[in-house]
Design a protein around this motif. Structure first.
Motif, PDB file in Angstrom:
ATOM      1  N   GLY A   1       0.824  -1.205   0.000  1.00  0.00           N
ATOM      2  CA  GLY A   1       0.000   0.000   0.000  1.00  0.00           C
ATOM      3  C   GLY A   1       0.856   1.253   0.000  1.00  0.00           C
ATOM      4  O   GLY A   1       2.043   1.223   0.350  1.00  0.00           O
ATOM      5  N   TYR A   2       0.224   2.362  -0.384  1.00  0.00           N
ATOM      6  CA  TYR A   2       0.962   3.634  -0.430  1.00  0.00           C
ATOM      7  C   TYR A   2       1.440   4.035   0.966  1.00  0.00           C
ATOM      8  O   TYR A   2       2.599   4.385   1.166  1.00  0.00           O
ATOM      9  CB  TYR A   2       0.064   4.723  -1.020  1.00  0.00           C
ATOM     10  CG  TYR A   2       0.723   6.075  -1.106  1.00  0.00           C
ATOM     11  CD1 TYR A   2       1.546   6.393  -2.172  1.00  0.00           C
ATOM     12  CD2 TYR A   2       0.515   7.041  -0.112  1.00  0.00           C
ATOM     13  CE1 TYR A   2       2.165   7.641  -2.248  1.00  0.00           C
ATOM     14  CE2 TYR A   2       1.116   8.278  -0.188  1.00  0.00           C
ATOM     15  CZ  TYR A   2       1.944   8.567  -1.260  1.00  0.00           C
ATOM     16  OH  TYR A   2       2.559   9.794  -1.323  1.00  0.00           O
ATOM     17  N   GLY A   3       0.534   3.965   1.943  1.00  0.00           N
ATOM     18  CA  GLY A   3       0.891   4.370   3.302  1.00  0.00           C
ATOM     19  C   GLY A   3       1.911   3.451   3.948  1.00  0.00           C
ATOM     20  O   GLY A   3       2.663   3.874   4.823  1.00  0.00           O
ATOM     21  N   GLY A   4       1.931   2.183   3.516  1.00  0.00           N
ATOM     22  CA  GLY A   4       2.852   1.222   4.111  1.00  0.00           C
ATOM     23  C   GLY A   4       4.206   1.173   3.443  1.00  0.00           C
ATOM     24  O   GLY A   4       5.039   0.326   3.795  1.00  0.00           O
ATOM     25  N   THR A   5       4.425   2.049   2.488  1.00  0.00           N
ATOM     26  CA  THR A   5       5.702   2.091   1.771  1.00  0.00           C
ATOM     27  C   THR A   5       6.376   3.433   2.011  1.00  0.00           C
ATOM     28  O   THR A   5       5.781   4.483   1.758  1.00  0.00           O
ATOM     29  CB  THR A   5       5.483   1.902   0.256  1.00  0.00           C
ATOM     30  OG1 THR A   5       4.860   0.635   0.015  1.00  0.00           O
ATOM     31  CG2 THR A   5       6.796   1.970  -0.504  1.00  0.00           C
TER      32      THR A   5
ATOM     33  N   LEU B   1      -4.235   4.752  -5.956  1.00  0.00           N
ATOM     34  CA  LEU B   1      -4.357   6.114  -6.473  1.00  0.00           C
ATOM     35  C   LEU B   1      -5.653   6.759  -6.008  1.00  0.00           C
ATOM     36  O   LEU B   1      -5.661   7.905  -5.546  1.00  0.00           O
ATOM     37  CB  LEU B   1      -4.291   6.098  -8.003  1.00  0.00           C
ATOM     38  CG  LEU B   1      -2.911   5.916  -8.618  1.00  0.00           C
ATOM     39  CD1 LEU B   1      -3.023   5.368 -10.040  1.00  0.00           C
ATOM     40  CD2 LEU B   1      -2.153   7.232  -8.614  1.00  0.00           C
ATOM     41  N   GLN B   2      -6.764   6.023  -6.128  1.00  0.00           N
ATOM     42  CA  GLN B   2      -8.053   6.579  -5.744  1.00  0.00           C
ATOM     43  C   GLN B   2      -8.134   6.839  -4.251  1.00  0.00           C
ATOM     44  O   GLN B   2      -8.626   7.885  -3.796  1.00  0.00           O
ATOM     45  CB  GLN B   2      -9.177   5.637  -6.174  1.00  0.00           C
ATOM     46  CG  GLN B   2     -10.570   6.210  -5.998  1.00  0.00           C
ATOM     47  CD  GLN B   2     -10.788   7.445  -6.850  1.00  0.00           C
ATOM     48  OE1 GLN B   2     -10.718   7.380  -8.073  1.00  0.00           O
ATOM     49  NE2 GLN B   2     -11.040   8.581  -6.213  1.00  0.00           N
ATOM     50  N   LEU B   3      -7.640   5.887  -3.455  1.00  0.00           N
ATOM     51  CA  LEU B   3      -7.670   6.054  -2.002  1.00  0.00           C
ATOM     52  C   LEU B   3      -6.842   7.259  -1.576  1.00  0.00           C
ATOM     53  O   LEU B   3      -7.266   8.048  -0.722  1.00  0.00           O
ATOM     54  CB  LEU B   3      -7.152   4.789  -1.315  1.00  0.00           C
ATOM     55  CG  LEU B   3      -8.061   3.566  -1.346  1.00  0.00           C
ATOM     56  CD1 LEU B   3      -7.353   2.358  -0.743  1.00  0.00           C
ATOM     57  CD2 LEU B   3      -9.366   3.840  -0.607  1.00  0.00           C
ATOM     58  N   HIS B   4      -5.662   7.405  -2.174  1.00  0.00           N
ATOM     59  CA  HIS B   4      -4.818   8.523  -1.771  1.00  0.00           C
ATOM     60  C   HIS B   4      -5.414   9.851  -2.226  1.00  0.00           C
ATOM     61  O   HIS B   4      -5.319  10.859  -1.517  1.00  0.00           O
ATOM     62  CB  HIS B   4      -3.401   8.364  -2.323  1.00  0.00           C
ATOM     63  CG  HIS B   4      -2.435   9.348  -1.750  1.00  0.00           C
ATOM     64  ND1 HIS B   4      -2.178   9.451  -0.389  1.00  0.00           N
ATOM     65  CD2 HIS B   4      -1.677  10.320  -2.342  1.00  0.00           C
ATOM     66  CE1 HIS B   4      -1.312  10.418  -0.176  1.00  0.00           C
ATOM     67  NE2 HIS B   4      -0.993  10.960  -1.341  1.00  0.00           N
TER      68      HIS B   4
END
Length: 216
Positions: free
Chosen positions: A35-39, A119-122
């Motif tokens: 995931g974006y937040g986990g990277t 992308l959509q979540l962020h």
């Protein structure tokens, strides 16, 4: 034994392009997995084999890298469809055959389907990113709108709505089906887009050209 020829020394521009490409590929894999937040930027740099300083020499932030991944994907898709429509003297049957060949590969990249979610979540969480995300999305919609408009013009039909509106609807359909059917194979997105496109063309006003092939 003959010595191996010396490797060609990369120019500064070639070396930077190689670094950026490796970081993009690494980031995409990590975003999909964690995931974006986990990277973190450290994760990306370490996995790619570079320092964090090298990351910041190429990207201002994780968000910029994420946008570049989106832009790269959409530009490749738009260019592929534009080339498909540039063939001169194609019949309706030939055009739809080529579109169907393209649609058969749509969303086959499962990593990209996962990236679409990230992308959509962020974008939902970050207003600043959402604005830049929308700019890239709008550019892609405009390019696909040109493709849709050219298709109807080539077939001598009048589109039932503005080409960009139709392009946005097809984008939403592909995106929604990809998210609903994560992991399902075969992915129905491309086939269903062509079903709707054929129906729109068949029902559109204009000269009746090659419609037997379209309705089959």
């Amino acid at each position: 034994m003959n010595a191996s020829p010396p490797r060609k020394r990369l120019s500064r521009e070639e070396s930077q392009a190689q670094t950026r490409a490796r970081m993009r590929d690494t980031a995409r894999q990590l975003f999909v997995t964690h995931g974006y937040g986990g990277t973190s930027i450290r994760d990306i740099a370490d996995r790619a084999g570079y320092s964090q300083g090298a990351f910041y020499s190429n990207f201002a932030s994780k968000e910029e890298l994420l946008l570049e991944l989106l832009r790269e994907h959409m530009e490749a898709e738009g260019a592929q469809l534009s080339r498909l429509m540039d063939g001169a003297g194609q019949t309706a049957e030939q055009l739809f055959a080529e579109l169907e060949a393209w649609a058969a590969t749509l969303n086959h990249d499962t990593d990209w389907s996962m990236m679409s979610i990230e992308l959509q979540l962020h974008a939902n969480r970050s207003p600043g990113f959402a604005a830049r995300y929308q700019t890239v999305w709008d550019a892609h919609r405009a390019r696909l709108g040109q493709v849709v408009g050219k298709l109807f013009a080539t077939l001598g039909r009048t589109p039932p709505a503005e080409p960009e509106e139709l392009a946005a609807a097809f984008m939403a359909l592909a995106h929604g089906l990809a998210l609903q059917g994560m992991g399902a194979r075969p992915d129905p997105s491309g086939r269903l887009i062509l079903v709707f496109l054929r129906g729109l063309v068949a029902g559109a006003g204009g000269a009746d050209q090659h419609m037997n092939g379209i309705r089959d």
